[in-house]
Write a protein that holds these residues in place. Structure first.
Motif, PDB file in Angstrom:
ATOM      1  N   ALA A 186       0.816  -1.216   0.000  1.00  0.00           N
ATOM      2  CA  ALA A 186       0.000   0.000   0.000  1.00  0.00           C
ATOM      3  C   ALA A 186       0.847   1.262   0.000  1.00  0.00           C
ATOM      4  CB  ALA A 186      -0.924   0.007   1.216  1.00  0.00           C
ATOM      5  N   ILE A 187       2.175   1.119  -0.011  1.00  0.00           N
ATOM      6  CA  ILE A 187       3.061   2.270   0.169  1.00  0.00           C
ATOM      7  C   ILE A 187       3.500   2.820  -1.181  1.00  0.00           C
ATOM      8  CG2 ILE A 187       5.314   2.996   1.048  1.00  0.00           C
ATOM      9  CD1 ILE A 187       4.895   0.983   3.325  1.00  0.00           C
ATOM     10  N   GLN A 188       3.336   4.131  -1.336  1.00  0.00           N
ATOM     11  CA  GLN A 188       3.798   4.824  -2.537  1.00  0.00           C
ATOM     12  C   GLN A 188       5.226   5.329  -2.367  1.00  0.00           C
ATOM     13  OE1 GLN A 188       2.180   5.355  -5.476  1.00  0.00           O
ATOM     14  NE2 GLN A 188       3.949   6.433  -6.300  1.00  0.00           N
ATOM     15  N   GLU A 189       5.521   5.849  -1.176  1.00  0.00           N
ATOM     16  CA  GLU A 189       6.835   6.455  -0.947  1.00  0.00           C
ATOM     17  C   GLU A 189       7.217   6.273   0.509  1.00  0.00           C
ATOM     18  OE1 GLU A 189       8.296  11.001  -0.419  1.00  0.00           O
ATOM     19  OE2 GLU A 189       7.421  10.551  -2.373  1.00  0.00           O
ATOM     20  N   PHE A 190       8.487   6.020   0.737  1.00  0.00           N
ATOM     21  CA  PHE A 190       9.028   5.814   2.082  1.00  0.00           C
ATOM     22  C   PHE A 190      10.264   6.697   2.217  1.00  0.00           C
ATOM     23  CE2 PHE A 190      11.640   3.492   5.170  1.00  0.00           C
ATOM     24  CZ  PHE A 190      10.715   3.274   6.192  1.00  0.00           C
ATOM     25  N   LYS A 191      10.208   7.658   3.123  1.00  0.00           N
ATOM     26  CA  LYS A 191      11.267   8.660   3.175  1.00  0.00           C
ATOM     27  C   LYS A 191      11.836   8.758   4.582  1.00  0.00           C
ATOM     28  CE  LYS A 191      12.231  13.390   1.592  1.00  0.00           C
ATOM     29  NZ  LYS A 191      11.626  14.607   0.982  1.00  0.00           N
ATOM     30  N   VAL A 192      13.163   8.598   4.683  1.00  0.00           N
ATOM     31  CA  VAL A 192      13.873   8.722   5.960  1.00  0.00           C
ATOM     32  C   VAL A 192      14.754   9.958   5.899  1.00  0.00           C
ATOM     33  CG1 VAL A 192      15.444   7.608   7.588  1.00  0.00           C
ATOM     34  CG2 VAL A 192      13.876   6.216   6.220  1.00  0.00           C
ATOM     35  N   GLN A 193      14.544  10.886   6.816  1.00  0.00           N
ATOM     36  CA  GLN A 193      15.362  12.099   6.889  1.00  0.00           C
ATOM     37  C   GLN A 193      16.031  12.129   8.263  1.00  0.00           C
ATOM     38  OE1 GLN A 193      13.286  15.673   4.855  1.00  0.00           O
ATOM     39  NE2 GLN A 193      11.592  14.396   5.591  1.00  0.00           N
ATOM     40  N   THR A 194      17.350  12.176   8.246  1.00  0.00           N
ATOM     41  CA  THR A 194      18.077  12.108   9.512  1.00  0.00           C
ATOM     42  C   THR A 194      18.694  13.430   9.939  1.00  0.00           C
ATOM     43  OG1 THR A 194      20.055  11.344   8.334  1.00  0.00           O
ATOM     44  CG2 THR A 194      18.598   9.653   9.264  1.00  0.00           C
ATOM     45  N   ASN A 195      19.158  14.230   8.997  1.00  0.00           N
ATOM     46  CA  ASN A 195      19.764  15.500   9.429  1.00  0.00           C
ATOM     47  C   ASN A 195      19.661  16.596   8.377  1.00  0.00           C
ATOM     48  OD1 ASN A 195      21.579  14.580   7.563  1.00  0.00           O
ATOM     49  ND2 ASN A 195      23.379  14.769   8.864  1.00  0.00           N
ATOM     50  N   THR A 196      18.916  16.397   7.309  1.00  0.00           N
ATOM     51  CA  THR A 196      18.834  17.414   6.266  1.00  0.00           C
ATOM     52  C   THR A 196      17.402  17.901   6.062  1.00  0.00           C
ATOM     53  OG1 THR A 196      18.612  15.667   4.607  1.00  0.00           O
ATOM     54  CG2 THR A 196      20.827  16.525   5.024  1.00  0.00           C
ATOM     55  N   TYR A 197      16.510  17.600   7.014  1.00  0.00           N
ATOM     56  CA  TYR A 197      15.126  18.029   6.852  1.00  0.00           C
ATOM     57  C   TYR A 197      15.000  19.533   7.093  1.00  0.00           C
ATOM     58  CZ  TYR A 197      15.528  16.583  11.776  1.00  0.00           C
ATOM     59  OH  TYR A 197      15.965  16.370  13.058  1.00  0.00           O
ATOM     60  N   ASP A 198      13.949  20.122   6.498  1.00  0.00           N
ATOM     61  CA  ASP A 198      13.782  21.564   6.591  1.00  0.00           C
ATOM     62  C   ASP A 198      12.914  21.934   7.789  1.00  0.00           C
ATOM     63  OD1 ASP A 198      11.098  21.196   5.879  1.00  0.00           O
ATOM     64  OD2 ASP A 198      11.517  21.472   3.753  1.00  0.00           O
ATOM     65  N   ALA A 199      12.544  23.216   7.884  1.00  0.00           N
ATOM     66  CA  ALA A 199      11.844  23.720   9.066  1.00  0.00           C
ATOM     67  C   ALA A 199      10.430  23.183   9.197  1.00  0.00           C
ATOM     68  CB  ALA A 199      11.818  25.255   9.027  1.00  0.00           C
ATOM     69  N   SER A 200       9.892  22.554   8.140  1.00  0.00           N
ATOM     70  CA  SER A 200       8.546  21.994   8.244  1.00  0.00           C
ATOM     71  C   SER A 200       8.510  20.751   9.112  1.00  0.00           C
ATOM     72  CB  SER A 200       7.994  21.663   6.855  1.00  0.00           C
ATOM     73  OG  SER A 200       8.759  20.638   6.246  1.00  0.00           O
ATOM     74  N   MET A 201       9.671  20.168   9.396  1.00  0.00           N
ATOM     75  CA  MET A 201       9.740  18.971  10.228  1.00  0.00           C
ATOM     76  C   MET A 201      10.042  19.389  11.668  1.00  0.00           C
ATOM     77  SD  MET A 201       9.155  16.871   7.847  1.00  0.00           S
ATOM     78  CE  MET A 201       9.163  15.467   8.954  1.00  0.00           C
ATOM     79  N   GLY A 202       9.216  18.929  12.600  1.00  0.00           N
ATOM     80  CA  GLY A 202       9.430  19.247  14.008  1.00  0.00           C
ATOM     81  C   GLY A 202       9.151  18.056  14.895  1.00  0.00           C
ATOM     82  N   ARG A 203       9.201  18.286  16.190  1.00  0.00           N
ATOM     83  CA  ARG A 203       8.913  17.254  17.197  1.00  0.00           C
ATOM     84  C   ARG A 203       9.796  16.032  17.016  1.00  0.00           C
ATOM     85  NH1 ARG A 203       2.925  15.733  16.939  1.00  0.00           N
ATOM     86  NH2 ARG A 203       3.369  14.805  18.960  1.00  0.00           N
ATOM     87  N   THR A 204      11.064  16.235  16.737  1.00  0.00           N
ATOM     88  CA  THR A 204      12.002  15.119  16.625  1.00  0.00           C
ATOM     89  C   THR A 204      13.355  15.537  17.157  1.00  0.00           C
ATOM     90  OG1 THR A 204      13.133  13.628  15.092  1.00  0.00           O
ATOM     91  CG2 THR A 204      12.518  15.790  14.238  1.00  0.00           C
ATOM     92  N   GLY A 205      14.002  14.624  17.868  1.00  0.00           N
ATOM     93  CA  GLY A 205      15.352  14.870  18.347  1.00  0.00           C
ATOM     94  C   GLY A 205      16.367  14.035  17.615  1.00  0.00           C
ATOM     95  N   GLY A 206      15.907  13.306  16.591  1.00  0.00           N
ATOM     96  CA  GLY A 206      16.813  12.456  15.824  1.00  0.00           C
ATOM     97  C   GLY A 206      16.495  12.517  14.353  1.00  0.00           C
ATOM     98  N   GLY A 207      15.573  11.680  13.914  1.00  0.00           N
ATOM     99  CA  GLY A 207      15.217  11.634  12.507  1.00  0.00           C
ATOM    100  C   GLY A 207      13.723  11.662  12.303  1.00  0.00           C
ATOM    101  N   SER A 208      13.330  11.733  11.041  1.00  0.00           N
ATOM    102  CA  SER A 208      11.921  11.757  10.680  1.00  0.00           C
ATOM    103  C   SER A 208      11.676  10.721   9.594  1.00  0.00           C
ATOM    104  CB  SER A 208      11.525  13.145  10.181  1.00  0.00           C
ATOM    105  OG  SER A 208      10.202  13.146   9.687  1.00  0.00           O
ATOM    106  N   VAL A 209      10.644   9.905   9.785  1.00  0.00           N
ATOM    107  CA  VAL A 209      10.290   8.861   8.824  1.00  0.00           C
ATOM    108  C   VAL A 209       8.852   9.098   8.387  1.00  0.00           C
ATOM    109  CG1 VAL A 209      10.104   6.390   8.407  1.00  0.00           C
ATOM    110  CG2 VAL A 209      11.834   7.247  10.005  1.00  0.00           C
ATOM    111  N   ASN A 210       8.655   9.374   7.096  1.00  0.00           N
ATOM    112  CA  ASN A 210       7.315   9.617   6.582  1.00  0.00           C
ATOM    113  C   ASN A 210       6.980   8.565   5.535  1.00  0.00           C
ATOM    114  OD1 ASN A 210       4.826  10.959   6.154  1.00  0.00           O
ATOM    115  ND2 ASN A 210       5.676  12.015   4.382  1.00  0.00           N
ATOM    116  N   THR A 211       5.824   7.959   5.683  1.00  0.00           N
ATOM    117  CA  THR A 211       5.347   6.942   4.757  1.00  0.00           C
ATOM    118  C   THR A 211       4.116   7.481   4.030  1.00  0.00           C
ATOM    119  OG1 THR A 211       6.100   5.228   6.279  1.00  0.00           O
ATOM    120  CG2 THR A 211       4.617   4.547   4.531  1.00  0.00           C
TER     121      THR A 211
END
Length: 528
Positions: free
Chosen positions: A71-96
């Motif tokens: 069911a997944i179209q895109e799987f994105k892992v951002q560890t240290n290059t995410y922009d200001a739209s990403m918050g509430r994380t002290g490490g990385g961001s994983v968006n499915t």
């Protein structure tokens, strides 16, 4: 295990730190599992962010549902290059990002199965087992499919997904159990243990009760013949000890008291069902909306003490149920401006009994009438029993059961504008989170049989003096406790505001400039 978040560890700078597996741990490879054990670029374990279509899929750094891979179209892992739209994380961001329907109908079907019949032979004691030799019972069955298409061409689209999962996995467990011939209060001499009669306590006299100096002020005499008389045996204690299985492994010596039961055919069992539905509508050339529902319900059974039957303990018929509702409206304001407003609600509920509450054994049924328990429990459950030298009965952890529900509302409006070589993004991230906890601890009590009742000196114990199972037979716990834990419903609001400017300064140079400001209000107990 076809569990999508296992792909996270393929990203540079990501480590999966789970180290305990089998009957007392978890693999993190099945869709039932949830975990915050990922460390991303040095961040603290449990501080990462997981989301589906941008909507929160975590509240404490642990994903709540791993969607069907198909069911997944895109799987994105951002560890240290995410922009200001990403918050509430002290490490990385994983968006499915999950799929949507299109004008053409497309679908998939899958069925993945493995079992012990198909498994290769394995070695035991450095010998390859012959064909037909028994193998551990391991059955994994994962099945499902997806279907997407148009209900009305160019206007209404639908996408549905389903996944089912069943697994039986061998978890052999070893338990320390008493010799069967001592459960009637006899044969302690055979195991070089002397048991003392608590009814004979008296002041110890130097060189009379002992050859030298008394260890403490009081002393007891041994039972005649080192046997507990039948008239002194508690029927409740005898019933409790009947839940121990007989040892099935040869002891090291004939006098070995702590013997072994190997629960070789113990199995862990897992299952879940996961439906996903998404509906998209193109209102006109400038407006599009979608609504998505994800749901999963599953259970687990794991015996962690090695005691079979009603006195088993561990993850007994545990349940998890994540639910997410996501809706999104996208409007093209002009050829250079797009407005997107996303709203979501997520709920993750779990229930983890530590003892086999479905077995039908009650404190009253054992003879513990009018047994007191904290008002946080309405169950007539047997207290957790800790017996010196041997495996626990009716409970293994710190809770009769744990229950929790993490809930959160999220609204995220975003305005994206293009101005020449600049792409500007303005947004808000509004969260209202709720956390309910029903971890009642040992609300029905815990009793420890510590040799207190049958040791020679009432105030101090020594090796091979007294026995925990003798204390049980006499109905004399050495200590006990009862938890009256705070159960709560806590909430906190969170506001994040950001501006992001991706400025293409030259053909081969782009500056990503962003500013974000976050405010998280501390937890507040809703009902005072």
């Amino acid at each position: 295990g076809r569990q999508v978040y296992m792909l996270v560890s393929l990203s540079p700078g990501v480590q999966f730190t789970q180290e305990e597996f089998g009957a007392t741990g978890y693999s993190g490879t099945r869709g039932w599992d949830v975990s915050g054990a990922y460390v991303m670029n040095g961040g603290v374990s449990g501080s990462n962010s997981f989301s589906m279509n941008g909507a929160p899929n975590s509240i404490t750094g642990t994903w709540q549902m791993a969607p069907n891979v198909d069911a997944i179209q895109e799987f994105k892992v951002q560890t240290n290059t995410y922009d200001a739209s990403m918050g509430r994380t002290g490490g990385g961001s994983v968006n499915t990002v999950l799929k949507s329907g299109s004008n053409n109908w497309h679908g998939t079907l899958f069925d993945f199965m493995r079992n012990s019949i198909l498994d290769a032979n394995y070695t035991q004691n450095n010998q390859v087992l012959p064909n037909g030799a028994p193998r551990g019972k391991h059955i994994t069955h994962q099945y499902g499919g997806t279907l997407g298409g148009a209900l009305k061409k160019d206007r209404d689209f639908v996408f549905v997904s389903f996944e089912g999962f069943h697994e039986i996995v061998p978890f052999p467990v070893t338990a320390t159990v008493p010799p069967a011939d001592t459960l009637g209060g006899q044969n302690f001499t055979k195991y070089k243990i002397t048991i003392y009669d608590p009814a004979t306590g008296r002041t110890c006299v130097n060189k009379v009760d002992v050859s030298g100096t008394c260890t403490t002020a009081f002393i007891r005499s041994p039972f005649p013949g080192n046997v507990i008389p039948a008239s002194r045996i508690s029927p409740i204690g005898a019933k409790i000890l009947s839940y121990y299985p007989a040892p099935n492994t040869a002891p090291a010596t004939a006098s070995t008291f702590a013997q072994t039961f190997v629960y070789s055919n113990s199995t862990g069992r897992y299952w879940y069902y996961q439906p996903i539905v998404r509906w998209d509508r193109t209102i006109n050339a400038n407006n599009r909306v979608y609504v998505m529902l994800t749901f999963q319900h599953g259970q687990e059974y794991r015996n962690q003490t090695g005691i079979p039957g009603a006195a088993a303990a561990g993850n007994m018929h545990t349940e998890r149920q994540p639910l997410n509702i996501i809706t999104d409206w996208t409007r093209i304001l002009s050829p250079s401006a797009v407005l997107d407003i996303r709203a979501s609600f997520g709920r993750f509920t779990s229930y983890f009994p530590d003892t086999n509450l479905d077995a039908g054994v009650t404190a009253t049924g054992l003879g513990m009438t009018n047994f007191a328990h904290a008002p946080t429990s309405t169950l007539d459950a047997v207290p957790r029993l800790l017996i010196d030298q041997f495996a626990n009965l009716f409970g293994n952890g710190a809770n009769l059961y744990t229950w929790g529900s993490d809930n959160q509302w999220n609204i995220a409006p975003t305005l994206t504008m293009t101005r020449g070589t600049k792409t500007l993004k303005f947004g808000l991230d509004l969260v209202y989170a709720m956390q309910a906890s029903g971890n009642i601890g040992q609300a029905n009590g815990q009793l420890s049989f510590t040799r207190y009742g049958t040791q020679q000196y009432p105030l101090t114990s020594a090796t091979n003096v007294g026995a925990g199972i003798a204390d049980v037979l006499l109905g004399l716990p050495g200590s006990g406790l009862e938890d009256w834990n705070d159960t709560y419903y806590r909430t906190w609001p969170y506001v994040g505001a950001y501006v992001q400017n991706d400025w293409r300064v030259a053909r081969n140079l782009t500056l990503n400039l962003g500013l974000r400001y976050d405010v998280q209000i501390p937890w507040v107990e809703r009902w005072n």
